[in-house]
Design an enzyme around this catalytic site. Structure first.
Site, PDB file in Angstrom:
ATOM      1  N   MET A   1      34.914  36.202  35.589  1.00  0.00           N
ATOM      2  CA  MET A   1      34.164  37.447  35.812  1.00  0.00           C
ATOM      3  C   MET A   1      35.109  38.643  35.747  1.00  0.00           C
ATOM      4  O   MET A   1      36.289  38.497  36.030  1.00  0.00           O
ATOM      5  CB  MET A   1      33.478  37.413  37.176  1.00  0.00           C
ATOM      6  N   CYS A   2      34.605  39.721  35.380  1.00  0.00           N
ATOM      7  CA  CYS A   2      35.437  40.919  35.121  1.00  0.00           C
ATOM      8  C   CYS A   2      36.509  41.126  36.194  1.00  0.00           C
ATOM      9  O   CYS A   2      36.434  40.535  37.275  1.00  0.00           O
ATOM     10  CB  CYS A   2      34.574  42.180  35.100  1.00  0.00           C
TER      11      CYS A   2
END
Ligand code: GLN
Length: 250
Positions: A1-2
């Protein structure tokens, strides 16, 4: 995830802040050290927002951060005392492009989301329905992150304290979509608020600077991990960690 990162401190070049640290956001795009809940790299674009005397400026691109020569040139020449930056790992099903990349902005605010809204979009359709139609028609992109920004911004515009606005946004989305991962990061260039819900988050405070990041950008032992379901409230000198119901825990 970012991965995302917030800096408040003495003026620093974007290159010093993002590219030079051994595990900085630049490297985190291809070799993050603490990805959780899916995703291995963060190559679906990036964004940097920094504060000038006239307000925040953004630079967002759909390319991986390492593939953009403009960032390196811009980064050497640009210094700021407040920066919010993010590298994106698009959630499957979400659109691709620079408008889907954080930071999102409005007035003096810069915002980023690391995570996913579970059951998107049906799970949060009722929450979205409280927004003015114009807000929905002008979302940066049809993504969970852009909707989270619209929900938070709606509360900020009504005068709600930023910490309360983040807490209310997170608890509202978790009630509708319990498996969501909601690491939100908000700044006005002087203060910052960051939630940890489902993803890693760390804070480095002092000397004279404060960094909140998805993961440490170096091996400085002064980095403190933030426990899950906590809200970090910070300014240039200090920070507190509260639970998402509001009581201070450290
Ligand atoms: N779900 C968001 C997006 O697709 C954030 C992704 C992430 O944190 N990996 O942009």
């Amino acid at each position: 995830m970012c991965r995302h990162q917030l800096y408040l401190g003495p003026p620093v070049s974007l290159t010093q802040l993002l590219v030079e640290p051994p595990y900085g956001l630049y490297r985190q795009s291809w070799a993050p050290r603490d990805m959780r809940g899916g995703g291995t790299v963060n190559v679906d674009g990036f964004g940097v927002g920094w504060y000038t005397p006239t307000g925040p400026v953004r630079y967002r691109r759909a390319a991986p951060i390492w593939a953009d020569p403009g960032l390196v040139e811009l980064g050497r020449a640009t210094t700021a005392d407040a920066v919010l930056a993010a590298v994106r790992s698009a959630t499957p099903g979400m659109p691709f492009g620079e408008t889907a990349c954080a930071p999102f902005t409005d007035g003096r605010w810069l915002f980023s989301h690391n995570g996913v809204v579970a059951g998107w979009p049906d799970s949060v359709a009722a929450l979205a329905a409280v927004l003015p139609v114009t807000d929905l028609l002008t979302l940066d992109a049809p993504t969970d992150s852009a909707l989270l920004w619209a929900l938070l911004r709606h509360r900020l515009r009504s005068g709600t304290d930023p910490g309360t606005a983040i807490t209310d946004t997170v608890t509202g989305v978790l009630a509708a979509a319990p498996a969501s991962r909601l690491n939100l990061l908000l700044t006005d260039g002087e203060r910052a608020w960051a939630s940890a819900v489902g993803h890693s988050l760390s804070v480095l405070a002092g000397p004279e600077r404060l960094i909140i990041a998805s993961e440490p950008s170096d091996d400085d032992p002064a980095w403190h991990p933030v426990a899950d379901r906590r809200l970090v409230v910070a300014d240039r000198h200090t920070y507190t960690v509260e639970d998402l119901c509001g009581s201070t825990s450290s």
